[in-house]
Design an enzyme around this catalytic site. Structure first.
Site, PDB file in Angstrom:
ATOM      1  N   HIS A 190      -0.840   8.042 -30.768  1.00  0.00           N
ATOM      2  CA  HIS A 190       0.443   7.362 -30.542  1.00  0.00           C
ATOM      3  C   HIS A 190       1.584   8.357 -30.367  1.00  0.00           C
ATOM      4  O   HIS A 190       2.745   7.998 -30.528  1.00  0.00           O
ATOM      5  CB  HIS A 190       0.754   6.437 -31.711  1.00  0.00           C
ATOM      6  N   HIS A 203      -3.459   0.077 -30.442  1.00  0.00           N
ATOM      7  CA  HIS A 203      -4.790   0.673 -30.505  1.00  0.00           C
ATOM      8  C   HIS A 203      -5.684   0.069 -29.434  1.00  0.00           C
ATOM      9  O   HIS A 203      -6.897   0.120 -29.517  1.00  0.00           O
ATOM     10  CB  HIS A 203      -5.433   0.429 -31.872  1.00  0.00           C
TER      11      HIS A 203
END
Ligand SMILES: Nc1ncnc2c1ncn2[C@@H]1O[C@H](COP(=O)(O)OP(=O)(O)O)[C@@H](O)[C@H]1O
Ligand SMILES: Nc1ncnc2c1ncn2[C@@H]1O[C@H](COP(=O)(O)OP(=O)(O)O)[C@@H](O)[C@H]1O
Ligand SMILES: [Mg+2]
Ligand SMILES: [Mg+2]
Ligand SMILES: [Mg+2]
Ligand SMILES: [Mg+2]
Lengths: 357, 211, 357, 211
Positions: free
Chosen positions: A57, A219
């Protein structure tokens, strides 16, 4: 799978090594267990701020370690929550005697691992508060799900709490501030393409050439709705409308009860957006969407917000909380007040956010 | 009785299964989660193998398993299985062999550990949906007078049934819960890895001629 | 093609509109002809700095307009040089009486369009200098090609010349500085995937799942060599070695001869890298490569540079000169001296580069 | 003579060709450039149509074409074709009709414009490789006593030959030059658009019965 990596099994370590070489003025990286730690650690005489989560991320969270934001970040494997020993060691390294605030995105794994870390730290006599960020309006309810996920509001919470620590807020005041930011922030994302985790080497989900996923998780978790691809204005409208029209969201979040010496569930209610609100906006690339396209989204978001009487007083347009190379965008709006704005504007020197003196 | 050697064999067999089913578990997780469960479990059990102590104390062995999983798995599965083994380790501390009753305690404390950490109930499409049936089947078989191995056989079958029963469930805990209706028609990865853990316990016991 | 756009025919306009709404504190956007102009324009009492080129390379150039860098940027259609009327109008809007420096990347179209603009401006009595950036070492010679292309050194030139203008450098001194940066800077890029221009909707080039293009141009022009994909360390080594071992590159570049009142071709020779050099490094995503992967590349670049006795004293790691959503990376190294470092460190406030007071 | 109407027809026909060959020209450019030549030319000629003056002065018409191309095409083609038409416009300023000799001048000044702006020579795989042969063929045909239309026919054939002759060439100017050897075996997009421009001049003349 095509990636600029060496070792698919543990790309995180090689990336952290590069990061350490790149930003020795701001941070250091420790291994086994892995964490990124601000240059001036420990945070002497002030609260230390920690965050962490699965890797993939970036710049979240390591890119926000430095001066005026995070004191440490704990990166897990790609898309996998970090382990408690990472937070335990990181917290011990940055704690300056005034306690540790852990900012935790609301994913089952993150919450549990940070909880275990907090237990370990408390056993060592270190004061810890875990504050959960759950701002993803794509998740509608909390009784039939693990509750809203943590998205872009995390970035604003880390910025604001880091500044508050520098200003001298004590642990409880800083935790209260973090909770305030959380109930004022809402986000939602979408994906045009899937990301590919290095470990798997294939797309996390299949998506047609004419499809998009609305409400995607960072995700690559499938989102709230699969639909035909629409143009940027329409996509922006879907995301913005979900955020602006979101009704008061009520759920229970775990909080540390100092008197009882245990975690208790507390009811928390989100604020809603009103005409007259001043907001911080993030128009965030999921990784593979170029900056240029974010401007089209920002243009429409700006127009829609204005129509509702909401003015965007600060904005971040770029890569802030990504999903490897996924194409797509997420929008975050955080309602501000004088305190939040002052702390947001305070100096920050990290790889990913850098302003002020 | 299950000796500490049986327990060590169990853990090794579990590690083999996690290695062999790494892709399968990850695929299951890709459908309703984030495509890492097999990777997580395999990484965790690899670490477990490195940390397995040469100890006769079953409690000590299980604690080593717990600590390795906690520090190597991450995600949801790490703290869940970590806490599961930790609870079992606490319950069985000091024992060099497990009676049929002790094994029931192992299963019961496992359930307790998962519930304590994950705050889920049966029917939420999680680990518990194969673990609880395994524990109950074991308990019933034992109450009906079955031998240790037969009890574990019953537990394994119940775990498998429980695992399959997750297919039509709608997830309300963990990452899959975000899918709501769309989580239906997929087998839960965590319930599947739990089945493998129960199955290898049975295999370790029966191959090692536990009585 | 999946993109966050509305109108494939002219995405540039919608993106510019979003940019104008996003950064009213730093810049304005004018249309017909299109250009981005710094908030404080015209540049009263100092030289004005202009650049431009095809769109699709964002944040280049519009993202560098603001305080302390560009006074104006002229975006063409995607991957197509802007037209002379854009530069003509932009220069007239920012000229503060001390003349205009045009920083031009060496692409045939850019060079010709900026030349025509300079002619038009000179006809109006405005002093103009065009300085060409040609730093792409993937191009070996200049007698059989249009010469080296302009890559990342452009960003450093824009930063440094913007700061010099703010310091009061006159036009000729600023142009000389720009040329100095150019002969000290070298770049090279590579692609893992092709970009897709909105107008065409299909990949600009075909590339196998196991192939990469070394020496790619930022318009998706095929590069110097197609080869099997290698790992990040190896790729970094290929690019870095080409840059560090590049021999003195000699070519002729057009320069304005004030006395003659015409453009003359002047021989220009690049510097080479030596042990002891201090450099500014850019590790640049071609657009679709995530930041995390850039750190692996930076780690290896750092190691290779150190081995040669070269120290990286400043660095930019992120999206600076892109090719829409292309996956890949380019590396730029610019040798510094006291003057370049001082000007690089000077305050800058633009959407893409932002530091200092 | 080519009247200003012939010239206007020529420009319109060129615009049609650019529209119809937009994809083709872009594809040629994708192979050795940046995949925009067709888009550029089509966008440019669309703008040209909007700016076509109602004027009998051929010079004025060509100047309007030049200005529209310069301000709408961008890239390499914009300044090149813009300068080409500008040079031609300067050479033919004030003429309301073009004699066979004037058309030769149009072609000559076109070549001059391209050379002045692009500093290329024949054989570098550019616009010049169809434009120079067109001019020479015209000149030769006229020297041999051919009529205007026949001269333009010869020019068109030469332009086509020249265009095809770019296939085996290695580019040494423009974006394709970065490919070196790899630029071989591809037809140059600019030489191709130039062929279309010459061809439509012939068509405008012959359909309009120019004498
Ligand atoms: N609250 C919970 N209680 C019990 N099991 C859970 C809970 N939440 C998730 N799980 C289990 O965890 C599994 C996912 O594990 P894993 O993929 O390793 O973690 P993550 O979801 O963090 O990626 C699910 O399949 C589910 O069985
Ligand atoms: N120096 C030059 N002289 C003549 N023609 C040139 C020159 N450079 C490029 N060209 C022509 O320009 C064409 C490319 O035009 P276009 O694709 O529109 O511009 P760009 O290369 O900027 O994208 C080439 O095919 C070639 O024929
Ligand atoms: Mg995970
Ligand atoms: Mg998972
Ligand atoms: Mg072009
Ligand atoms: Mg082109």
């Amino acid at each position: 799978m095509k990636k600029l990596i060496n070792n698919a099994e543990d790309v995180t370590v090689e990336q952290l090594k590069g990061m350490a070489l790149a930003h020795p003025d701001m941070l250091e990286v420790r291994f086994d267990p892995n964490f990124v730690i601000a240059k001036g650690a420990p945070a002497k005489g002030r609260v230390a701020i920690i965050s962490g989560g699965g890797s993939g991320h970036e710049p979240l969270h390591g890119g926000y370690v430095g001066i005026g934001m995070l004191d440490a970040a704990c990166p897990g494997q790609v898309f996998t929550s970090p382990t408690p020993d990472q937070m335990y060691e990181a917290a011990k390294a940055v704690n300056g005697g005034k306690g540790v605030l852990q900012i935790v995105k609301n994913y089952t794994g993150d919450v549990m691992n940070f909880e275990m870390a907090a237990d370990m730290l408390r056993a060592d006599g270190i004061e810890v508060r875990n504050v959960i960020i759950d701002d993803d309006v794509a998740v509608k309810d909390s009784s039939y799900t693990a509750g809203r996920r943590g998205l872009g509001t995390t970035v604003i919470a880390e910025k604001v709490c880091g500044a508050a620590a520098a200003e001298g807020y004590d642990l409880d005041r800083n935790a209260a501030l973090c909770k305030k930011v959380n109930v004022k922030g809402k986000s939602m994302g979408m994906a045009l393409t899937s990301c590919i985790t290095p470990q798997n080497g294939t797309p996390t989900f299949d998506i047609g050439d004419d499809e998009m996923e609305i409400g995607i998780g960072i995700h690559g978790e499938p989102g709230a709705e699969r639909m035909k691809v629409k143009n940027a204005d329409k996509i922006t409208e879907i995301l913005t409308t979900h955020i602006l029209d979101d009704e008061a969201y009520t759920r229970k979040l775990a909080e540390w009860d100092v008197d009882k010496g245990e975690s208790v569930d507390v009811e928390v209610v989100d604020e809603t957006f009103q005409s007259g609100d001043k907001v911080i906006a993030i128009v965030n690339s999921m990784g593979g969407t170029p900056i240029s396209e974010l401007y089209t989204v920002y243009g429409k978001l700006h127009e829609l917000a204005e129509k509702k009487g909401i003015s965007i007083v600060r904005k971040l347009i770029g890569h802030y909380i990504t999903s490897i190379e996924m194409q797509g965008v997420s929008i975050t709006l955080v309602k501000t007040d004088d305190e939040i704005l002052r702390l947001y504007d305070a100096s920050v020197h990290t790889p990913a956010l850098n302003w002020g003196t | 009785m299950l000796t500490s050697e049986h327990i060590t064999t169990w853990i090794r067999k579990s590690a083999d299964e996690m290695r062999d089913n790494r892709g399968y578990l990850t695929e299951l997780d890709a459908a309703i989660g984030d495509a890492d469960h097999g990777n997580n479990m395999d990484r965790g059990y690899k670490a477990v193998l490195e940390k397995l102590p040469d100890d006769n104390d079953v409690g000590a062995i299980l604690k080593a398993v717990a600590m390795a999983l906690i520090s190597k798995v991450g995600g949801a599965a790490g703290p869940l299985y970590g806490t599961m083994f930790l609870q079992a380790a606490n319950a069985l501390k000091g024992k060099e062999a497990l009676s049929s009753e002790d094994v029931e305690l192992l299963l019961k404390s496992s359930v307790d550990g998962i519930v304590m950490r994950g705050k889920a109930h049966a029917g939420e499409k999680t680990i518990l949906d194969s673990l609880i049936p395994a524990h109950e089947a074991y308990k019933e078989a034992r109450a009906a007078g079955a031998e240790l191995i037969a009890c574990l056989d019953a537990a394994t079958h119940a775990a498998e049934e429980g695992m399959k029963a997750t297919i039509p469930m709608i997830a309300t805990k963990g990452r899959a819960s975000y899918l709501g209706e769309r989580s239906r028609d997929h087998q839960d990865p965590g319930a599947t890895s739990t089945y493998l853990i129960i199955k290898t316990l049975y295999e370790a016991a029966s191959e090692g001629d536990a009585t």
